[in-house]
Design a protein around this motif. Structure first.
Motif, short mmCIF file in Angstrom:
data_model
loop_
_atom_site.label_atom_id
_atom_site.label_comp_id
_atom_site.label_asym_id
_atom_site.label_seq_id
_atom_site.Cartn_x
_atom_site.Cartn_y
_atom_site.Cartn_z
N UNK A 263 0.49 -1.21 0.27
CA UNK A 263 -0.18 0.30 0.12
C UNK A 263 0.66 1.24 -0.35
N UNK A 264 1.70 1.38 0.52
CA UNK A 264 3.50 2.09 0.41
C UNK A 264 2.70 2.79 -1.20
N UNK A 265 3.49 1.82 -1.74
CA UNK A 265 4.23 2.11 -3.22
C UNK A 265 2.34 1.75 -3.82
N UNK A 266 1.11 2.00 -3.86
CA UNK A 266 -0.18 1.36 -4.16
C UNK A 266 0.41 0.56 -5.43
N UNK A 267 0.43 -0.56 -5.26
CA UNK A 267 1.01 -1.37 -5.99
C UNK A 267 0.11 -2.96 -5.74
N UNK A 268 -0.12 -3.92 -6.05
CA UNK A 268 -0.59 -5.31 -6.01
C UNK A 268 0.30 -6.03 -7.28
N UNK A 269 0.37 -7.07 -6.36
CA UNK A 269 1.24 -8.19 -7.73
C UNK A 269 0.90 -9.54 -7.95
N UNK A 270 1.23 -9.98 -8.83
CA UNK A 270 0.78 -11.50 -8.76
C UNK A 270 2.38 -12.08 -9.01
N UNK A 271 2.51 -13.24 -7.87
CA UNK A 271 4.19 -13.86 -8.23
C UNK A 271 3.14 -15.48 -8.99
N UNK A 272 3.54 -15.58 -10.07
CA UNK A 272 3.14 -16.86 -11.02
C UNK A 272 4.17 -17.79 -11.19
N UNK A 273 3.64 -18.67 -10.58
CA UNK A 273 5.06 -20.08 -10.03
C UNK A 273 4.65 -21.48 -10.98
N UNK A 274 5.38 -22.14 -11.35
CA UNK A 274 4.77 -23.46 -12.39
C UNK A 274 3.84 -23.14 -12.92
#
Length: 120
Positions: free
Chosen positions: A74-85
């Motif tokens: 929330x400090x960077x106004x960013x959401x991530x999606x880590x996708x493995x395999x």
């Protein structure tokens, strides 16, 4: 108003990993629940993962559970999606979305999408 811009999509071989990011404008990002969706060619858009406004709750589609991880800063106004395999069936345009009311099924704002291609 919230503007969302996805990044990180690319071509990768099966078994590989990618991390998508979604940058949001505005100072109210921390008020929004966020989600990732995807749409493969010829198919309807489907839910992939969601995260509460404070990041304390996450949920996933069965098809990605154990392989994908959603997170937010929330400090960077960013959401991530880590996708493995990654699998060829993960090939799709991936969209992030935001909603103010966490109990609503529908999302209020959408990004333009980023292409993920997984080759076998």
């Amino acid at each position: 108003q919230v503007q969302l811009v996805e990044d990180g999509g690319q071509s990768v071989q099966a078994g590989g990993s990618l991390r998508l990011s979604c940058a949001a404008s505005g100072r109210t990002f921390r008020s929004y629940a966020m989600g990732w969706f995807r749409q493969a060619p010829g198919k309807e858009r489907e839910f992939v993962a969601g995260i509460s406004s404070n990041g304390g709750t996450t949920y996933y589609a069965d098809s990605v559970k154990g392989r994908f991880t959603i997170s937010r800063d929330n400090a960077k106004n960013t959401v991530y999606l880590q996708m493995n395999s990654l699998k060829p069936e993960d090939t799709a345009v991936y969209y992030c979305a935001a909603k103010l009311q966490p109990t609503r099924a529908s999302y209020d704002y959408w990004g333009q999408g980023t292409q993920v291609t997984v080759s076998s």
